[in-house]
Design an enzyme around this catalytic site. Sequence first.
Site: not given
Lengths: 351, 351
Positions: B47-48, B240, B250-251
Amino acid sequence: MAIDTVTWRDGKVRILDQTRLPTELVYRECGDWNGVAEAIRVLRVRGAPAIGVAAAYGVCVAAEKAADAATGADLLRALEPAIAGLAATRPTAVNLFWALTRMRGVLERDDVSSADADAARAALLAEADRILAEDRSMGEAIAGHGRDLIPENGRVLTHCNAGALATGGIGTALAVVVAAHHQGKRLLVYADETRPLLQGSRLTAWELEREGVDARVICDSAAGGLMARGEIDVVVVGADRIAANGDVANKVGTYPLAVLARYHGLPFYVAAPVSTIDLSIPSGREIPIEERDPAEVTRGALGRTAPAGVRAVNPAFDVTPADLVTAIVTDRGVVRAPYEVGLEAVVEGRA
Amino acid sequence: MAIDTVTWRDGKVRILDQTRLPTELVYRECGDWNGVAEAIRVLRVRGAPAIGVAAAYGVCVAAEKAADAATGADLLRALEPAIAGLAATRPTAVNLFWALTRMRGVLERDDVSSADADAARAALLAEADRILAEDRSMGEAIAGHGRDLIPENGRVLTHCNAGALATGGIGTALAVVVAAHHQGKRLLVYADETRPLLQGSRLTAWELEREGVDARVICDSAAGGLMARGEIDVVVVGADRIAANGDVANKVGTYPLAVLARYHGLPFYVAAPVSTIDLSIPSGREIPIEERDPAEVTRGALGRTAPAGVRAVNPAFDVTPADLVTAIVTDRGVVRAPYEVGLEAVVEGRA
């Protein structure tokens, strides 16, 4: 290459247990219809065409067991529970019902109904053998019609498994890809792993490796990013049921690929035999979508992946509206919009 | 509720090992920076925002070990390998570099550079504590700004984990959802399981259960079908890195959700702290996307899922273009298009 997905051997149905692939090549012999039904239910055998073949032989194995029947008519009465039980295994793939309707039709023929039970059993077995033989030739025909849709140097995305393992022959969508490979085209095939049961990574990757096709497994969620980066040229998938208007039910995750293909201007092809077309269903809204055990998502073969007690939703299929489908490749030719017309034509053999 | 994702305890970095969730709640104490780097690399902490906090404390633990340093300037020289090593763990989340830049900035201050090493260590720890404290308050602020975007009786889709576990506080996207739940709204949250490492089913479902939010885990590929059936109202995800133009990394699997949300006319919200915005990156094309070990797809924690020798592609992130993003919820308010203007304003504190 064809794989003996489902065959008849010494009065039993011999099924390649696909739940054991890719680590083990295990065949199971089913000596009663319950074993065949269980194999369909737990996906030892899966893929719409293969399910049809398995169900047909499931009726044959039930007929072997019905020792008290004197005539074909007796046999039909004795087989009702088997036919009903096999039909109740999975709701979405229409080939299951189509195959069972054909098997019942044999026993309903006057000559078979009045014949002695052994003759009726032979007629049933001949029909199941015919379904398998047709399945083999439909794969060849689909491959022949579809292979020219795959471009030279094509980067092809497929979902789930629509290969030899999904049929009695060489497959549907994957047969198209493999035939293009056999034409000498350089291909790179991205195989969606296809959660929850991983038919893409377990089965499609296994088939592509056997065929010598360059393949990469990806998580289902990675396909969109690959399209955005210009790394996919064409999407080819199978189907479990195609409605009269061209809406396509297939493994869950197919529909998002169709939306993504449209968004990126990529062709989205569906490859399926005519037996997968259900003209009695006007549109995808009426196709029954199987909800499978949520534990396939939270446990499955993978160990616990979510907290105990957490609920999951596990639709096995989704519906892709016809307007997202570039073409449907059948064993009787390639159908394009308007699908109502083209699908009816191939079903009635006018294509 | 906040979870002690990353904390400082007795001169060590204490990390909740998220690879062991949901079955075990295990903390690891990292007594050197290599342990912190390894924890980031293998996603014990992910998680960023949480990665930023962990990296900051990783610098502190390296400073504890640098016994030979006499001054702050000595410490900076001694910490170069640690700062470089922590920066090399994961390329996509910008918070990692942002946090390390802040830590380096402390040592570069004249008063710290010339101070004795213990005073410099104290200044580093104060900065890391400040990053953690800011992380906690940014989660509250994001939740406050975002909760009204979630409708009463909302069916919310989220991807990966952007909850307390992804931060030092209550989270980002999931904090928005939980805050809406605390407003008394009846919600149903669909948590994408998020292959390959299942942060959605393992972590998001775990957090939602602790918060008493009604949740269902789904396969990533099932989200599109749920949207088509009208069963999703809103999509909320974390980020992110956000480029100056609003493109969001992001993911992997986030981008397809954004395309699907657009196709179905659903709002697609991104929730992230201002520290996730990288104005030095003009667009998503320039965001480095981490490619992780293909074995996460073919083996991972799940056992073998593809034939031995089959290759896989495993991008950890994807990029969602700004035009698919309805709004970005930051700790300094909700930003809408044109993003170039709004993002610069929140970064510069003019929002």
